[in-house]
Design a protein around this motif. Structure first.
Motif, PDB file in Angstrom:
ATOM      1  N   MET A   1       0.822  -1.185   0.000  1.00 27.71           N
ATOM      2  CA  MET A   1       0.000   0.000   0.000  1.00 27.71           C
ATOM      3  C   MET A   1       0.874   1.261   0.000  1.00 27.71           C
ATOM      4  O   MET A   1       0.561   2.225  -0.682  1.00 27.71           O
ATOM      5  N   LEU A   2       1.956   1.245   0.777  1.00 25.53           N
ATOM      6  CA  LEU A   2       2.821   2.422   0.816  1.00 25.53           C
ATOM      7  C   LEU A   2       3.428   2.702  -0.553  1.00 25.53           C
ATOM      8  O   LEU A   2       3.522   3.852  -0.968  1.00 25.53           O
ATOM      9  N   GLU A   3       3.809   1.663  -1.239  1.00 24.32           N
ATOM     10  CA  GLU A   3       4.351   1.846  -2.589  1.00 24.32           C
ATOM     11  C   GLU A   3       3.273   2.355  -3.546  1.00 24.32           C
ATOM     12  O   GLU A   3       3.504   3.279  -4.324  1.00 24.32           O
ATOM     13  N   ASP A   4       2.102   1.772  -3.467  1.00 24.73           N
ATOM     14  CA  ASP A   4       0.995   2.185  -4.343  1.00 24.73           C
ATOM     15  C   ASP A   4       0.626   3.651  -4.160  1.00 24.73           C
ATOM     16  O   ASP A   4       0.228   4.322  -5.109  1.00 24.73           O
ATOM     17  N   THR A   5       0.724   4.138  -2.942  1.00 24.23           N
ATOM     18  CA  THR A   5       0.338   5.519  -2.655  1.00 24.23           C
ATOM     19  C   THR A   5       1.538   6.471  -2.675  1.00 24.23           C
ATOM     20  O   THR A   5       1.387   7.648  -2.369  1.00 24.23           O
ATOM     21  N   ALA A   6       2.719   5.968  -3.028  1.00 25.02           N
ATOM     22  CA  ALA A   6       3.959   6.755  -3.077  1.00 25.02           C
ATOM     23  C   ALA A   6       4.242   7.422  -1.733  1.00 25.02           C
ATOM     24  O   ALA A   6       4.741   8.527  -1.666  1.00 25.02           O
ATOM     25  N   CYS A   7       3.913   6.711  -0.662  1.00 22.57           N
ATOM     26  CA  CYS A   7       4.093   7.245   0.686  1.00 22.57           C
ATOM     27  C   CYS A   7       5.503   6.922   1.177  1.00 22.57           C
ATOM     28  O   CYS A   7       5.960   5.784   1.092  1.00 22.57           O
ATOM     29  N   ASP A   8       6.167   7.930   1.673  1.00 27.47           N
ATOM     30  CA  ASP A   8       7.496   7.776   2.247  1.00 27.47           C
ATOM     31  C   ASP A   8       7.376   6.989   3.561  1.00 27.47           C
ATOM     32  O   ASP A   8       6.548   7.326   4.401  1.00 27.47           O
ATOM     33  N   PHE A   9       8.199   5.970   3.754  1.00 23.89           N
ATOM     34  CA  PHE A   9       8.073   5.111   4.926  1.00 23.89           C
ATOM     35  C   PHE A   9       8.246   5.896   6.218  1.00 23.89           C
ATOM     36  O   PHE A   9       7.473   5.746   7.156  1.00 23.89           O
ATOM     37  N   ASN A  10       9.269   6.727   6.318  1.00 28.30           N
ATOM     38  CA  ASN A  10       9.487   7.500   7.538  1.00 28.30           C
ATOM     39  C   ASN A  10       8.316   8.420   7.816  1.00 28.30           C
ATOM     40  O   ASN A  10       7.803   8.481   8.937  1.00 28.30           O
ATOM     41  N   HIS A  11       7.882   9.156   6.790  1.00 28.78           N
ATOM     42  CA  HIS A  11       6.746  10.055   6.976  1.00 28.78           C
ATOM     43  C   HIS A  11       5.493   9.278   7.374  1.00 28.78           C
ATOM     44  O   HIS A  11       4.721   9.731   8.218  1.00 28.78           O
ATOM     45  N   PHE A  12       5.299   8.124   6.762  1.00 26.57           N
ATOM     46  CA  PHE A  12       4.130   7.320   7.083  1.00 26.57           C
ATOM     47  C   PHE A  12       4.101   6.975   8.569  1.00 26.57           C
ATOM     48  O   PHE A  12       3.110   7.228   9.257  1.00 26.57           O
ATOM     49  N   PHE A  13       5.189   6.437   9.095  1.00 28.51           N
ATOM     50  CA  PHE A  13       5.183   6.010  10.495  1.00 28.51           C
ATOM     51  C   PHE A  13       5.164   7.199  11.453  1.00 28.51           C
ATOM     52  O   PHE A  13       4.512   7.142  12.496  1.00 28.51           O
ATOM     53  N   TYR A  14       5.840   8.280  11.101  1.00 33.36           N
ATOM     54  CA  TYR A  14       5.800   9.474  11.954  1.00 33.36           C
ATOM     55  C   TYR A  14       4.378  10.041  11.998  1.00 33.36           C
ATOM     56  O   TYR A  14       3.848  10.345  13.069  1.00 33.36           O
ATOM     57  N   ARG A  15       3.763  10.184  10.840  1.00 30.35           N
ATOM     58  CA  ARG A  15       2.413  10.745  10.778  1.00 30.35           C
ATOM     59  C   ARG A  15       1.379   9.793  11.378  1.00 30.35           C
ATOM     60  O   ARG A  15       0.439  10.231  12.040  1.00 30.35           O
ATOM     61  N   LEU A  16       1.555   8.494  11.165  1.00 35.71           N
ATOM     62  CA  LEU A  16       0.659   7.517  11.778  1.00 35.71           C
ATOM     63  C   LEU A  16       0.743   7.616  13.297  1.00 35.71           C
ATOM     64  O   LEU A  16      -0.267   7.520  13.996  1.00 35.71           O
ATOM     65  N   GLY A  17       1.960   7.841  13.795  1.00 36.12           N
ATOM     66  CA  GLY A  17       2.155   7.984  15.232  1.00 36.12           C
ATOM     67  C   GLY A  17       1.471   9.203  15.812  1.00 36.12           C
ATOM     68  O   GLY A  17       1.252   9.282  17.019  1.00 36.12           O
TER      69      GLY A  17
END
Length: 157
Positions: A1-17
């Motif tokens: 899903m992260l690849e499909d949405t071009a989501c940066d892994f670090n940003h994803f986990f920081y923002r999810l947090g």
């Protein structure tokens, strides 16, 4: 899903947090959170990415947290902040530092201000603010500029 949405892994986990999942009452709340988590521009189309992320938050992430008995958003957010830095030193930032500090004749340093700022942020990447230039801090911690995404350098760089 992260690849499909071009989501940066670090940003994803920081923002999810920083996402209060158990405050959500409607699908719109999940969509708003998804919009915040995803980068400003996605190659796969923002609306589809938002729906995909919102669905994942509601049907996969929240149930997993409930199963793990991690339903206190404040506690979960604090745990995630301890392991997901806000600032990550990236190649595009290093290139910008080099450009701003390199003198025109290659001798000495032209402007050390950005170098000092990036060094301060690198030494304490889990802070929320560094007390420098708020707009610049947010730019350096924000989405990777589209032109710089996927940039890789070799050992000889």
């Amino acid at each position: 899903m992260l690849e499909d949405t071009a989501c940066d892994f670090n940003h994803f986990f920081y923002r999810l947090g920083n996402t209060p999942v158990f405050n959500f009452k409607s699908k719109d709340d999940y969509r708003t959170a998804a919009e915040h988590i995803l980068p400003g521009e996605t190659d796969s189309g923002k609306p589809r990415g938002i729906e995909k992320m919102a669905t994942w938050l509601e049907t996969a992430y929240r149930p997993r947290l409930e199963k793990e008995r991690s339903t206190n958003d404040v506690e979960r957010q604090e745990r995630m902040r301890q392991v997901n830095p806000k600032f990550v030193l990236r190649q595009w930032i290093l290139e910008e530092v080099i450009k701003n500090t390199q003198s025109e004749k290659g001798i000495g340093v032209k402007d050390k201000e950005m170098l000092d700022m990036v060094l301060k942020m690198s030494l304490d990447p889990f802070r929320h603010e560094w007390g420098i230039d708020r707009a610049e801090e947010e730019r350096l911690c924000g989405d990777v500029p589209k032109i710089e995404r996927g940039f890789q350098c070799s050992c000889s760089s």
